[in-house]
Write a protein that holds these residues in place. Structure first.
Motif, short mmCIF file in Angstrom:
data_model
loop_
_atom_site.label_atom_id
_atom_site.label_comp_id
_atom_site.label_asym_id
_atom_site.label_seq_id
_atom_site.Cartn_x
_atom_site.Cartn_y
_atom_site.Cartn_z
N ASP A 34 -9.65 1.77 0.04
CA ASP A 34 -10.14 2.90 -1.01
C ASP A 34 -10.78 4.17 -0.15
OD1 ASP A 34 -12.00 0.96 -0.64
OD2 ASP A 34 -13.33 2.18 -2.12
N LYS A 35 -11.15 3.85 1.07
CA LYS A 35 -11.81 5.09 1.99
C LYS A 35 -10.97 5.83 2.54
CE LYS A 35 -16.20 3.44 1.11
NZ LYS A 35 -15.81 2.35 0.06
N LEU A 36 -9.50 5.41 2.45
CA LEU A 36 -8.52 6.16 3.31
C LEU A 36 -7.59 6.98 2.22
CD1 LEU A 36 -7.84 3.20 5.62
CD2 LEU A 36 -9.10 5.12 6.14
N HIS A 37 -6.89 7.85 2.99
CA HIS A 37 -5.77 8.77 2.31
C HIS A 37 -4.47 7.97 2.80
CE1 HIS A 37 -8.79 11.42 0.60
NE2 HIS A 37 -9.00 11.61 1.86
N ILE A 38 -3.86 7.24 1.94
CA ILE A 38 -2.69 6.61 2.18
C ILE A 38 -1.45 6.86 1.26
CG2 ILE A 38 -1.47 4.23 2.78
CD1 ILE A 38 -4.44 3.46 3.21
N ASP A 39 -0.27 7.33 2.01
CA ASP A 39 0.79 7.68 0.93
C ASP A 39 1.86 6.72 1.44
OD1 ASP A 39 2.62 9.07 -0.38
OD2 ASP A 39 3.10 10.27 1.29
N SER A 40 1.62 5.49 0.32
CA SER A 40 2.56 4.65 0.80
C SER A 40 2.77 3.98 -0.64
CB SER A 40 2.30 3.69 1.82
OG SER A 40 2.90 2.39 1.47
N GLU A 41 3.99 3.34 -1.24
CA GLU A 41 4.19 2.82 -2.37
C GLU A 41 3.47 1.20 -2.26
OE1 GLU A 41 7.80 1.89 -0.01
OE2 GLU A 41 6.31 3.24 -0.14
N ASN A 42 3.18 1.07 -1.08
CA ASN A 42 2.63 -0.45 -0.76
C ASN A 42 1.10 -0.46 -0.80
OD1 ASN A 42 4.96 -2.08 -0.94
ND2 ASN A 42 5.46 -1.02 0.75
N LEU A 43 0.45 0.58 -1.17
CA LEU A 43 -0.93 0.86 -0.93
C LEU A 43 -1.64 -0.34 -1.65
CD1 LEU A 43 -3.60 2.34 -0.16
CD2 LEU A 43 -3.43 3.74 -2.35
N THR A 44 -1.26 -0.67 -2.70
CA THR A 44 -2.06 -1.73 -3.64
C THR A 44 -1.71 -3.18 -3.03
OG1 THR A 44 -0.21 -2.17 -5.19
CG2 THR A 44 -1.97 -0.64 -5.67
N HIS A 45 -0.84 -3.21 -2.16
CA HIS A 45 -0.43 -4.41 -1.39
C HIS A 45 -1.19 -4.66 0.14
CE1 HIS A 45 2.44 -5.19 -4.57
NE2 HIS A 45 2.92 -4.02 -4.35
#
Length: 211
Positions: A34-45
């Protein structure tokens, strides 16, 4: 010898900071996604970055009795690249880190470039790939795949599918080192990986066709 014994008594975070200071890198601090900017559909995984300690990595590597110079070492979810640096002390043919956070991938690249002393590294062919491990295609040739509890079940299933594809394509020599193996049963049930060693902290698997 006394210095090493004293270091073992220090808190883990302090030992990690001393490692960073000594090697001119920045790897010690755990970072939640949550401290990062991540563009991925798997962020929650995904699961937070947490550096592997040098002592744990050494224990894992002692489980391998391989001519490492023939193997490519791949860290799936490499974070800031701590394991890439530890692996560089081994004579691997090549080292690759895969990380889906662009910020962490850039940090890993910086750490690879600033690491000192370079003279102690036995492998200097180190690269970082910024992409989701679920979409990463394994290279050809003998492989050691390293995972420090980097993702949850959905991504792990995609990674196992890629391992199966690589084996079917002819990559017979393949090993997996899995630290904090919460999804261990998936690997055991894969049908193409065989458990070599199991401890409460890590497990080692090899491809079924490997002797």
């Amino acid at each position: 010898m006394q210095i090493k014994q004293d270091l073992r008594k220090w808190p883990n975070s302090l030992r990690q900071r001393v490692y960073d200071w000594h090697h001119n890198v920045d790897t010690w601090e755990p970072i939640t996604l949550d401290k990062l900017h991540i563009d991925s559909e798997n962020l929650t995984h995904g699961i937070r970055y947490d550096p592997t300690t040098r002592s744990r990595f050494r224990k894992i590597m002692k489980a391998f009795h391989l001519p490492l110079g023939r193997f490519t070492f791949i860290d799936l979810g490499c974070g800031k690249g701590k394991v890439l640096l530890l692996a560089s002390l081994c004579p691997f043919r090549r080292i690759v880190g895969v990380e889906f956070s662009a910020e962490l991938a850039r940090a890993a690249e910086r750490n690879v470039s600033t690491y000192r002393p370079r003279s102690e590294q036995k492998c200097k062919d180190i690269g970082v790939v910024c992409m989701d491990a679920a979409h990463y295609q394994l290279p050809t040739g003998p492989l050691v795949i390293y995972m420090y509890n980097p993702f949850r079940e959905q991504v792990m299933k995609s990674v196992l599918s890629e391992i199966k594809r690589a084996l079917e394509a002819g990559s017979e020599e393949l090993y997996v080192a899995y630290l904090i193996p919460k999804l261990n049963q998936l690997l055991k049930d894969s049908g193409f990986l065989v458990l070599v060693q199991e401890t409460p902290v890590f497990c080692i698997f090899k491809s079924r066709g490997e002797k």
